[in-house]
Design an enzyme around this catalytic site. Structure first.
Site, PDB file in Angstrom:
ATOM      1  N   LYS A   9      12.259  -6.058  20.194  1.00 26.73           N
ATOM      2  CA  LYS A   9      13.465  -5.468  20.788  1.00 26.73           C
ATOM      3  C   LYS A   9      14.631  -5.473  19.790  1.00 26.73           C
ATOM      4  CE  LYS A   9      12.254  -6.600  25.580  1.00 26.73           C
ATOM      5  NZ  LYS A   9      12.699  -7.317  26.809  1.00 26.73           N
ATOM      6  N   PHE A  57      20.055  -5.622  37.090  1.00 27.13           N
ATOM      7  CA  PHE A  57      20.239  -5.746  35.642  1.00 27.13           C
ATOM      8  C   PHE A  57      19.878  -4.471  34.894  1.00 27.13           C
ATOM      9  CE2 PHE A  57      16.018  -7.527  36.683  1.00 27.13           C
ATOM     10  CZ  PHE A  57      15.189  -6.737  35.885  1.00 27.13           C
ATOM     11  N   ARG A  85       0.929 -11.469  26.333  1.00 23.49           N
ATOM     12  CA  ARG A  85       1.869 -12.051  27.310  1.00 23.49           C
ATOM     13  C   ARG A  85       1.987 -13.559  27.094  1.00 23.49           C
ATOM     14  NH1 ARG A  85       5.343  -8.763  30.155  1.00 23.49           N
ATOM     15  NH2 ARG A  85       5.599 -10.552  31.517  1.00 23.49           N
ATOM     16  N   THR A  91       9.511 -14.456  30.928  1.00 26.07           N
ATOM     17  CA  THR A  91      10.639 -13.534  30.736  1.00 26.07           C
ATOM     18  C   THR A  91      11.920 -14.253  30.302  1.00 26.07           C
ATOM     19  OG1 THR A  91       9.661 -12.113  32.414  1.00 26.07           O
ATOM     20  CG2 THR A  91      11.971 -11.712  31.880  1.00 26.07           C
ATOM     21  N   ARG A 102       9.293 -16.241  22.802  1.00 25.50           N
ATOM     22  CA  ARG A 102      10.563 -16.383  23.527  1.00 25.50           C
ATOM     23  C   ARG A 102      10.975 -17.855  23.614  1.00 25.50           C
ATOM     24  NH1 ARG A 102       8.919 -12.093  28.336  1.00 25.50           N
ATOM     25  NH2 ARG A 102       9.847 -10.214  27.421  1.00 25.50           N
ATOM     26  N   ASN A 112      15.540 -11.204  24.975  1.00 30.85           N
ATOM     27  CA  ASN A 112      14.314 -12.006  24.912  1.00 30.85           C
ATOM     28  C   ASN A 112      13.292 -11.475  23.910  1.00 30.85           C
ATOM     29  OD1 ASN A 112      13.387  -9.841  26.353  1.00 30.85           O
ATOM     30  ND2 ASN A 112      12.913 -10.984  28.217  1.00 30.85           N
ATOM     31  N   HIS A 115       8.846  -7.184  23.995  1.00 30.45           N
ATOM     32  CA  HIS A 115       8.231  -6.625  25.200  1.00 30.45           C
ATOM     33  C   HIS A 115       6.723  -6.618  25.019  1.00 30.45           C
ATOM     34  CE1 HIS A 115       7.267  -3.864  28.483  1.00 30.45           C
ATOM     35  NE2 HIS A 115       6.424  -3.311  27.633  1.00 30.45           N
ATOM     36  N   GLU A 126       2.360   2.895  28.830  1.00 32.64           N
ATOM     37  CA  GLU A 126       3.383   2.635  27.816  1.00 32.64           C
ATOM     38  C   GLU A 126       2.944   3.089  26.419  1.00 32.64           C
ATOM     39  OE1 GLU A 126       4.287  -1.514  28.276  1.00 32.64           O
ATOM     40  OE2 GLU A 126       5.198  -1.210  30.247  1.00 32.64           O
TER      41      GLU A 126
HETATM   42  P1  DAT Z   1       9.057  -8.943  30.961  1.00 35.81           P
HETATM   43  O1  DAT Z   1       9.825  -8.378  29.795  1.00 35.81           O
HETATM   44  O2  DAT Z   1       8.741 -10.404  30.775  1.00 35.81           O
HETATM   45  O3  DAT Z   1       7.849  -8.123  31.330  1.00 35.81           O
HETATM   46  P2  DAT Z   1      10.340  -7.793  33.300  1.00 35.81           P
HETATM   47  O4  DAT Z   1       9.387  -6.640  33.167  1.00 35.81           O
HETATM   48  O5  DAT Z   1      10.422  -8.461  34.640  1.00 35.81           O
HETATM   49  O6  DAT Z   1      10.053  -8.922  32.214  1.00 35.81           O
HETATM   50  O7  DAT Z   1      11.810  -7.302  32.953  1.00 35.81           O
HETATM   51  C1  DAT Z   1      12.039  -6.417  31.887  1.00 35.81           C
HETATM   52  C2  DAT Z   1      13.216  -6.881  31.079  1.00 35.81           C
HETATM   53  O8  DAT Z   1      14.391  -6.839  31.887  1.00 35.81           O
HETATM   54  C3  DAT Z   1      13.131  -8.354  30.621  1.00 35.81           C
HETATM   55  O9  DAT Z   1      12.391  -8.488  29.431  1.00 35.81           O
HETATM   56  C4  DAT Z   1      14.568  -8.695  30.448  1.00 35.81           C
HETATM   57  C5  DAT Z   1      15.256  -7.920  31.570  1.00 35.81           C
HETATM   58  N1  DAT Z   1      15.410  -8.764  32.756  1.00 35.81           N
HETATM   59  C6  DAT Z   1      14.444  -9.152  33.615  1.00 35.81           C
HETATM   60  N2  DAT Z   1      14.920  -9.928  34.595  1.00 35.81           N
HETATM   61  C7  DAT Z   1      16.260 -10.038  34.331  1.00 35.81           C
HETATM   62  C8  DAT Z   1      17.333 -10.724  34.965  1.00 35.81           C
HETATM   63  N3  DAT Z   1      17.152 -11.443  36.078  1.00 35.81           N
HETATM   64  N4  DAT Z   1      18.569 -10.613  34.403  1.00 35.81           N
HETATM   65  C9  DAT Z   1      18.772  -9.876  33.289  1.00 35.81           C
HETATM   66  N5  DAT Z   1      17.800  -9.218  32.648  1.00 35.81           N
HETATM   67  C10 DAT Z   1      16.556  -9.292  33.152  1.00 35.81           C
HETATM   68 MG    MG Z   2       7.700  -6.202  32.093  1.00 34.02          MG
END
Ligand code: DAT
Ligand code: MG
Length: 150
Positions: A9, A57, A85, A91, A102, A112, A115, A126
């Site tokens: 990212k 978010f 993963r 996350t 992370r 974080n 992805h 994707e």
């Molecule tokens: P991941 O990236 O672990 O698959 P996700 O798909 O649930 O997580 O969310 C996508 C992205 O969105 C994540 O990498 C960071 C952001 N994100 C997720 N939950 C969040 C939150 N509660 N507050 C702020 N950003 C968040």
């Molecule tokens: Mg995700």
């Protein structure tokens, strides 16, 4: 062999951690079958994060992910979706296990670093967003005999 998508990212690129992150992916044994630096525009970002459109978010996520270049990686290996993963960690970097990308390198959920597709189904979707067919490479690594059980 299954494939998955990883993105370094914008924070990973800006912090000069791309090499370390990609190095961890390679050291795990995953094979890089596609790689490019791009800057995501809002259309690409919306399509990639379509599952999160309704989340509170989402606007912050859009601003962050389009804020600078990212490095997209197509990866191959047995159980590569789960392997990536696990390598990434959960996350929220504060909760991510030390030893994970992370867990070792981040402090904020919005920054974080990496992805990774969360299922084989999303990996197919994707990879289709980020890579054309002729940008994915098929090649054999001789070290695979030392990494992958036949
Ligand atoms: P991941 O990236 O672990 O698959 P996700 O798909 O649930 O997580 O969310 C996508 C992205 O969105 C994540 O990498 C960071 C952001 N994100 C997720 N939950 C969040 C939150 N509660 N507050 C702020 N950003 C968040
Ligand atoms: Mg995700």
């Amino acid at each position: 062999m299954n494939k998955t998508l990883a993105l370094v990212k914008p924070d990973g690129v800006q912090r000069g951690l791309s090499g370390q992150i990609i190095s961890r992916i390679e050291a795990k044994g995953l094979k890089i079958v596609g790689m490019k630096m791009i800057r995501m525009d809002s259309e690409l970002a919306k399509s990639h994060y379509s599952d999160h459109v309704e989340k509170p978010f989402f606007p912050a996520l859009m601003a962050f992910i389009t804020s600078g270049p990212i490095i997209a990686l197509a990866l191959e290996g047995p159980n590569c979706v789960q392997a990536l993963r696990n390598l990434m960690g959960t996350t929220n970097p504060i909760e991510a296990t030390p030893g994970s990308i992370r867990g070792d390198l981040g402090l904020s959920v919005g920054n974080n670093l990496i992805h990774g597709s969360d299922s084989e189904e999303s990996a197919v979707k994707e990879l289709g967003i980020f890579f054309k067919k002729d940008e994915l490479f098929e090649y054999k690594r001789s070290i695979d005999d030392w990494i992958i059980e036949s």
